[in-house]
Design a protein around this motif. Structure first.
Motif, PDB file in Angstrom:
ATOM      1  N   ARG A 175       0.795  -1.224   0.000  1.00 16.34           N
ATOM      2  CA  ARG A 175       0.000   0.000   0.000  1.00 16.34           C
ATOM      3  C   ARG A 175       0.826   1.273   0.000  1.00 16.34           C
ATOM      4  N   ASN A 176       1.692   1.431   0.988  1.00 14.69           N
ATOM      5  CA  ASN A 176       2.458   2.670   1.065  1.00 14.69           C
ATOM      6  C   ASN A 176       3.682   2.471   1.952  1.00 14.69           C
ATOM      7  N   PRO A 177       4.640   3.397   1.851  1.00 13.13           N
ATOM      8  CA  PRO A 177       5.834   3.272   2.686  1.00 13.13           C
ATOM      9  C   PRO A 177       5.466   3.245   4.172  1.00 13.13           C
ATOM     10  N   GLY A 178       6.130   2.405   4.909  1.00 16.19           N
ATOM     11  CA  GLY A 178       5.882   2.282   6.341  1.00 16.19           C
ATOM     12  C   GLY A 178       4.838   1.246   6.679  1.00 16.19           C
ATOM     13  N   THR A 179       4.159   0.720   5.662  1.00 13.38           N
ATOM     14  CA  THR A 179       3.127  -0.293   5.894  1.00 13.38           C
ATOM     15  C   THR A 179       3.501  -1.563   5.144  1.00 13.38           C
ATOM     16  N   PRO A 180       3.638  -2.704   5.829  1.00 15.39           N
ATOM     17  CA  PRO A 180       3.968  -3.936   5.115  1.00 15.39           C
ATOM     18  C   PRO A 180       2.813  -4.402   4.257  1.00 15.39           C
ATOM     19  N   LEU A 181       3.124  -5.298   3.341  1.00 13.55           N
ATOM     20  CA  LEU A 181       2.109  -5.831   2.436  1.00 13.55           C
ATOM     21  C   LEU A 181       0.989  -6.461   3.259  1.00 13.55           C
ATOM     22  N   THR A 182      -0.258  -6.071   2.975  1.00 13.31           N
ATOM     23  CA  THR A 182      -1.382  -6.426   3.836  1.00 13.31           C
ATOM     24  C   THR A 182      -2.594  -6.844   3.004  1.00 13.31           C
ATOM     25  N   ALA A 183      -3.353  -7.753   3.599  1.00  8.51           N
ATOM     26  CA  ALA A 183      -4.665  -8.107   3.035  1.00  8.51           C
ATOM     27  C   ALA A 183      -5.735  -7.492   3.930  1.00  8.51           C
ATOM     28  N   GLY A 184      -6.733  -6.856   3.349  1.00  7.99           N
ATOM     29  CA  GLY A 184      -7.770  -6.223   4.164  1.00  7.99           C
ATOM     30  C   GLY A 184      -8.824  -5.553   3.305  1.00  7.99           C
ATOM     31  N   PRO A 185      -9.694  -4.798   3.943  1.00  2.05           N
ATOM     32  CA  PRO A 185     -10.806  -4.156   3.234  1.00  2.05           C
ATOM     33  C   PRO A 185     -10.310  -3.141   2.191  1.00  2.05           C
ATOM     34  N   ILE A 186     -11.115  -2.974   1.165  1.00  2.00           N
ATOM     35  CA  ILE A 186     -10.836  -1.940   0.168  1.00  2.00           C
ATOM     36  C   ILE A 186     -11.064  -0.586   0.838  1.00  2.00           C
ATOM     37  N   TYR A 187     -10.060   0.233   0.887  1.00  2.00           N
ATOM     38  CA  TYR A 187     -10.132   1.485   1.644  1.00  2.00           C
ATOM     39  C   TYR A 187     -10.286   2.707   0.755  1.00  2.00           C
ATOM     40  N   ARG A 188     -10.356   2.504  -0.559  1.00  2.00           N
ATOM     41  CA  ARG A 188     -10.602   3.628  -1.474  1.00  2.00           C
ATOM     42  C   ARG A 188     -11.928   3.381  -2.210  1.00  2.00           C
ATOM     43  N   SER A 189     -12.521   4.470  -2.601  1.00  2.00           N
ATOM     44  CA  SER A 189     -13.802   4.354  -3.332  1.00  2.00           C
ATOM     45  C   SER A 189     -13.578   4.329  -4.833  1.00  2.00           C
ATOM     46  N   ASN A 190     -14.608   3.855  -5.533  1.00  2.00           N
ATOM     47  CA  ASN A 190     -14.629   3.841  -6.979  1.00  2.00           C
ATOM     48  C   ASN A 190     -13.434   3.132  -7.616  1.00  2.00           C
ATOM     49  N   PRO A 191     -13.158   1.893  -7.215  1.00  2.00           N
ATOM     50  CA  PRO A 191     -12.058   1.178  -7.844  1.00  2.00           C
ATOM     51  C   PRO A 191     -12.431   0.704  -9.239  1.00  2.00           C
ATOM     52  N   THR A 192     -11.446   0.406 -10.020  1.00  2.00           N
ATOM     53  CA  THR A 192     -11.633  -0.187 -11.338  1.00  2.00           C
ATOM     54  C   THR A 192     -11.139  -1.635 -11.279  1.00  2.00           C
TER      55      THR A 192
END
Length: 240
Positions: free
Chosen positions: A218-235
């Motif tokens: 996801r982003n620097p400082g966060t390890p690779l993770t499985a979890g809920p979709i946290y952004r809207s309107n994905p493609t």
């Protein structure tokens, strides 16, 4: 000795005896009749010397005591039996218990726990292809991998590096950047999306797990993770 005797004879005089003690030998010398003896030298009495020596030999305590043993005397000896024992073995070293857990075991447990949590939160739709199932299984292997900008290996991933690496394991080559991956397959609606599809936003991409869940770097400082979709309107993009 002749010279010594002459010297003594010349000093002591006629019929005078000189006793010389050397190594227990007593010498008696008789002066010749032609040598005169001084008046102040007393003659040595040899008889007195012999008697004194005999008296010392007969004195008490000068003879050795005789020890007699009966012919039928019996001799006995007590045998002392010597025994030896082997030295006892040294005590075993203390057991030091160490709590060690391999990193791989801990990471695997973490991945399994995270996958179970995701599936309990929102059961994923049934995977429709073996390739999609393989993509999801491979993706879960790298849960916990650190985020590295530009990373595309298990030592560190960014978002598009992760998706391209996983899909390459099932024989599908994806472009390296997230913007290029937008056009790598067929866009489907949210209702048609299936586990194993790409889920994309401008500047970010991951793998859809179904049930409103996804896995991504996801982003620097966060390890690779499985979890809920946290952004809207994905493609959603189907590449399998």
């Amino acid at each position: 000795m002749t010279t010594f005797g002459q010297a003594v004879a010349g000093t002591v005089g006629r019929r005078t005896a000189a006793a010389v003690a050397s190594s227990g030998i007593i010498l008696t010398l008789s002066a010749s009749a032609g040598i005169a003896a001084p008046n102040n030298v007393a003659p040595v009495q040899t008889a007195n010397l012999t008697a004194a020596a005999a008296a010392n030999l007969d004195a008490p305590g000068t003879t050795a005591e005789t020890v007699t043993v009966a012919a039928d005397a019996a001799w006995t000896f007590t045998a002392v039996e010597a025994t030896s024992e082997a030295a006892p073995p040294p005590p075993p070293p203390p057991v030091v218990r160490t709590e060690t857990t391999s990193r791989s075991t801990t990471t695997q447990a973490s991945r399994s726990t995270e996958r179970e949590a995701v599936e309990e939160a929102a059961p994923a739709p049934q995977v429709t292809s073996a390739s999609a199932a393989a993509v999801i299984d491979i993706a879960y292997r790298y849960v916990g991998t650190p985020y590295v900008y530009g990373g595309g290996t298990p030592s560190g991933f960014d978002c598009s590096g992760f998706t391209s690496y996983v899909f390459a394991q099932v024989g599908i080559s994806l472009p390296r950047s997230s913007s290029a991956q937008r056009g790598s397959g067929t866009v489907v609606s949210a209702s048609e999306a299936q586990p194993g599809d790409l889920i994309w936003w401008p500047g970010h991409v991951g793998i859809y797990l179904g049930g409103n869940q996804h896995i991504a770097a996801r982003n620097p400082g966060t390890p690779l993770t499985a979890g809920p979709i946290y952004r809207s309107n994905p493609t959603f993009i189907r590449v399998l």
